[in-house]
Design a protein around this motif. Structure first.
Motif, mmCIF file in Angstrom:
data_model
loop_
_atom_site.group_PDB
_atom_site.id
_atom_site.type_symbol
_atom_site.label_atom_id
_atom_site.label_comp_id
_atom_site.label_asym_id
_atom_site.label_seq_id
_atom_site.Cartn_x
_atom_site.Cartn_y
_atom_site.Cartn_z
ATOM 1 N N THR A 98 -75.997 39.359 -22.321
ATOM 2 C CA THR A 98 -76.175 37.876 -21.821
ATOM 3 C C THR A 98 -74.646 37.062 -22.250
ATOM 4 O O THR A 98 -74.685 36.001 -21.796
ATOM 5 C CB THR A 98 -77.259 37.211 -22.778
ATOM 6 N N GLY A 99 -73.907 37.717 -23.160
ATOM 7 C CA GLY A 99 -72.527 37.059 -23.464
ATOM 8 C C GLY A 99 -71.625 36.883 -22.400
ATOM 9 O O GLY A 99 -70.697 36.283 -22.471
ATOM 10 N N GLN A 100 -71.747 37.799 -21.455
ATOM 11 C CA GLN A 100 -70.723 37.903 -20.457
ATOM 12 C C GLN A 100 -71.153 37.332 -18.950
ATOM 13 O O GLN A 100 -70.433 37.618 -18.089
ATOM 14 C CB GLN A 100 -70.299 39.362 -20.228
ATOM 15 N N ILE A 101 -72.553 36.756 -18.839
ATOM 16 C CA ILE A 101 -73.028 36.344 -17.739
ATOM 17 C C ILE A 101 -73.748 34.816 -17.783
ATOM 18 O O ILE A 101 -74.035 34.616 -18.892
ATOM 19 C CB ILE A 101 -73.890 37.239 -16.855
ATOM 20 N N LYS A 102 -73.601 34.182 -16.665
ATOM 21 C CA LYS A 102 -74.442 32.878 -16.656
ATOM 22 C C LYS A 102 -75.885 33.380 -15.941
ATOM 23 O O LYS A 102 -75.611 33.685 -14.785
ATOM 24 C CB LYS A 102 -73.725 31.875 -15.806
ATOM 25 N N PHE A 103 -76.963 33.032 -16.439
ATOM 26 C CA PHE A 103 -77.991 33.117 -15.865
ATOM 27 C C PHE A 103 -79.225 32.373 -16.372
ATOM 28 O O PHE A 103 -79.218 31.515 -17.322
ATOM 29 C CB PHE A 103 -78.733 34.666 -16.095
ATOM 30 N N ASP A 104 -80.392 32.262 -15.582
ATOM 31 C CA ASP A 104 -81.465 31.218 -15.986
ATOM 32 C C ASP A 104 -82.601 32.214 -16.283
ATOM 33 O O ASP A 104 -83.136 32.665 -15.326
ATOM 34 C CB ASP A 104 -81.493 30.318 -14.907
ATOM 35 N N GLY A 105 -83.079 32.541 -17.342
ATOM 36 C CA GLY A 105 -84.348 33.390 -17.632
ATOM 37 C C GLY A 105 -84.192 34.139 -18.539
ATOM 38 O O GLY A 105 -84.027 33.826 -19.852
ATOM 39 N N PHE A 160 -65.364 36.266 -27.292
ATOM 40 C CA PHE A 160 -63.931 35.900 -27.894
ATOM 41 C C PHE A 160 -63.431 36.632 -26.836
ATOM 42 O O PHE A 160 -63.597 37.201 -25.983
ATOM 43 C CB PHE A 160 -63.853 36.801 -29.046
ATOM 44 N N LEU A 161 -61.847 36.130 -26.828
ATOM 45 C CA LEU A 161 -60.978 36.468 -25.903
ATOM 46 C C LEU A 161 -59.604 37.072 -26.649
ATOM 47 O O LEU A 161 -59.336 36.657 -27.518
ATOM 48 C CB LEU A 161 -60.464 35.494 -25.015
ATOM 49 N N LEU A 162 -59.283 38.504 -26.019
ATOM 50 C CA LEU A 162 -58.040 38.959 -26.536
ATOM 51 C C LEU A 162 -56.810 38.736 -25.548
ATOM 52 O O LEU A 162 -56.652 39.533 -24.662
ATOM 53 C CB LEU A 162 -58.179 40.316 -27.071
ATOM 54 N N GLU A 163 -56.207 37.445 -25.705
ATOM 55 C CA GLU A 163 -55.295 37.107 -24.677
ATOM 56 C C GLU A 163 -54.372 38.217 -24.377
ATOM 57 O O GLU A 163 -54.029 38.174 -23.118
ATOM 58 C CB GLU A 163 -54.766 35.820 -25.078
ATOM 59 N N ARG A 164 -53.533 38.622 -25.472
ATOM 60 C CA ARG A 164 -52.429 39.445 -25.195
ATOM 61 C C ARG A 164 -52.812 40.497 -24.300
ATOM 62 O O ARG A 164 -52.167 41.247 -23.363
ATOM 63 C CB ARG A 164 -51.745 39.860 -26.303
ATOM 64 N N ALA A 165 -54.115 41.248 -24.538
ATOM 65 C CA ALA A 165 -54.316 42.515 -23.883
ATOM 66 C C ALA A 165 -55.241 42.110 -22.741
ATOM 67 O O ALA A 165 -55.527 43.261 -21.822
ATOM 68 C CB ALA A 165 -55.395 43.329 -24.862
ATOM 69 N N GLY A 166 -55.797 41.040 -22.485
ATOM 70 C CA GLY A 166 -56.161 40.570 -21.170
ATOM 71 C C GLY A 166 -57.812 41.196 -21.381
ATOM 72 O O GLY A 166 -58.302 41.903 -20.512
ATOM 73 N N VAL A 167 -58.480 41.152 -22.533
ATOM 74 C CA VAL A 167 -59.794 41.884 -22.677
ATOM 75 C C VAL A 167 -60.666 40.609 -23.187
ATOM 76 O O VAL A 167 -60.274 39.859 -24.104
ATOM 77 C CB VAL A 167 -59.698 42.965 -23.703
ATOM 78 N N ARG A 168 -62.019 40.515 -22.745
ATOM 79 C CA ARG A 168 -62.921 39.865 -23.298
ATOM 80 C C ARG A 168 -63.905 40.616 -23.801
ATOM 81 O O ARG A 168 -64.046 41.581 -23.625
ATOM 82 C CB ARG A 168 -63.419 38.981 -21.952
ATOM 83 N N GLY A 169 -64.621 39.778 -24.906
ATOM 84 C CA GLY A 169 -65.532 40.504 -25.847
ATOM 85 C C GLY A 169 -66.845 39.849 -26.307
ATOM 86 O O GLY A 169 -66.682 38.547 -26.090
ATOM 87 N N VAL A 170 -67.809 40.425 -26.642
ATOM 88 C CA VAL A 170 -69.020 39.806 -27.232
ATOM 89 C C VAL A 170 -69.202 40.569 -28.660
ATOM 90 O O VAL A 170 -69.267 41.811 -28.517
ATOM 91 C CB VAL A 170 -70.230 39.794 -26.284
ATOM 92 N N LEU A 171 -69.514 39.777 -29.644
ATOM 93 C CA LEU A 171 -69.947 40.310 -30.809
ATOM 94 C C LEU A 171 -71.372 39.771 -31.345
ATOM 95 O O LEU A 171 -71.374 38.654 -31.298
ATOM 96 C CB LEU A 171 -69.024 40.106 -32.048
ATOM 97 N N VAL A 172 -72.443 40.395 -31.481
ATOM 98 C CA VAL A 172 -73.621 40.347 -31.858
ATOM 99 C C VAL A 172 -74.058 40.612 -33.088
ATOM 100 O O VAL A 172 -73.857 42.136 -33.555
ATOM 101 C CB VAL A 172 -74.701 40.749 -30.734
ATOM 102 N N ARG A 173 -74.718 39.849 -34.041
ATOM 103 C CA ARG A 173 -75.168 40.169 -35.313
ATOM 104 C C ARG A 173 -76.762 39.675 -35.191
ATOM 105 O O ARG A 173 -76.934 38.685 -35.289
ATOM 106 C CB ARG A 173 -74.388 39.379 -36.448
ATOM 107 N N LEU A 174 -77.636 40.894 -35.762
ATOM 108 C CA LEU A 174 -79.025 40.670 -35.771
ATOM 109 C C LEU A 174 -79.581 41.140 -37.098
ATOM 110 O O LEU A 174 -79.247 41.995 -37.764
ATOM 111 C CB LEU A 174 -79.853 41.262 -34.836
#
Length: 299
Positions: A57-64, A11-25
């Motif tokens: 893993t939610g903030q980067i692109k990777f293979d593996g 998700f993105l908090l556009e006004r604050a200029g903050v990006r985020g990831v929420l995980v539920r397991l």
């Protein structure tokens, strides 16, 4: 809701200029936690590590696969958690009996402790590893230190582990430049941290993602992206087991055959899959034709 069981939300908090990831397991965490009778402190740290591996893993692109691995000479000897680019999770811990005496494990107090983040692809051999400073007691704070030192950008992590699930929230202030098109106000990062401080562990573990994010950050122009499913999964295979056998050598394999009535059995610590090899299989493993199927069985 089904989509809330094992899922990653960016998700993105556009006004604050903050990006985020929420995980539920849920099911994925139950699979990992149910593999051993872990003391409460070890169980909690393993759940936090598994959640954190998915968050990263939610903030980067990777293979593996991306893994967190802690080793120490203390009561917690090994902690390993991994999330692949396909969202498959696995993890385990090894500990001494004395670990049951701890209400919590202070990472900074573990003797000889090292914590590494590794991103690698077994097929290509490409591998990156970064060491996490262990100057903080908790995993979340240790990873915040890592982000600040490696990316020079502040991050905030909230990790929670319950009886039947684990959850986590990762927030990062976005760089002032970089072509993202996101312009945050000067107080955005502090404001978001204050809002996040009102979040309870129960809310993080139980509230639907959309409800949680909009309840916390409804004034920050929340944009939630397409969720990504997560699940327990293991990367063990007959090919990897046979490579391990070859690395041990013919003498060790022969000794194992003789000690176990003509059969070598290898059990995966992560998923309990069993790989069984008789003398014919072992001869094939060490021959020039390793492609034939092995006598394997999984549970």
């Amino acid at each position: 809701m089904t989509e809330e069981r094992d899922v990653l939300h960016r998700f993105l908090l556009e006004r604050a200029g903050v990006r985020g990831v929420l995980v539920r397991l849920n099911e994925s965490w139950s699979e990992v936690a149910g593999r051993a009778d872990y003391p409460q402190a070890v169980r909690r740290l393993l759940g936090e590590s598994l959640t954190a591996s998915a968050l990263l893993t939610g903030q980067i692109k990777f293979d593996g696969a991306l893994s967190l691995e802690l080793k120490s000479r203390g009561d917690l000897r090994l902690l390993f958690a991994e999330c692949t680019d396909a969202g498959r999770l696995r993890g385990l811990a090894r500990h001494d009996e004395a670990a049951a005496d701890h209400e919590a494990i202070d990472l900074s107090a573990l003797p000889g402790a090292t914590l590494a983040i590794t991103i690698g692809n077994v097929e290509t051999g490409h591998r990156y590893q970064g060491l996490v400073p262990l100057e903080s007691a908790g995993l979340g704070a240790a990873l915040e230190d890592y982000f600040m030192r490696s990316e020079q950008l502040p991050a905030h992590l909230v990790l929670a582990v319950g009886e039947h699930g684990a959850a986590g929230l990762l927030l990062q202030r976005m760089p002032a430049e970089g072509g993202t098109g996101v312009q945050g106000d000067a107080d955005g990062w502090d404001r978001v941290q204050h809002l996040t401080a009102t979040l309870s562990e129960k809310e993080l573990l139980e509230l639907p993602a959309q409800t949680l994010l909009y309840r916390l950050y409804h004034e920050e122009n929340v944009r939630v992206f397409e969720p990504r499913p997560l699940a327990f999964g293991c990367s063990c295979s007959a090919q990897r087991v046979e490579a391990m056998l070859r690395a041990l050598g013919t003498e060790e394999a022969e000794a194992a055959l003789q000690a176990n009535d003509g059969e070598v059995e290898v059990t995966c610590e992560f998923c309990a899959a069993q790989y069984r090899y008789d003398r014919v299989d072992i001869e094939r493993v060490f021959s020039e034709m390793p492609d034939a199927p092995a006598s394997t069985r999984s549970h």
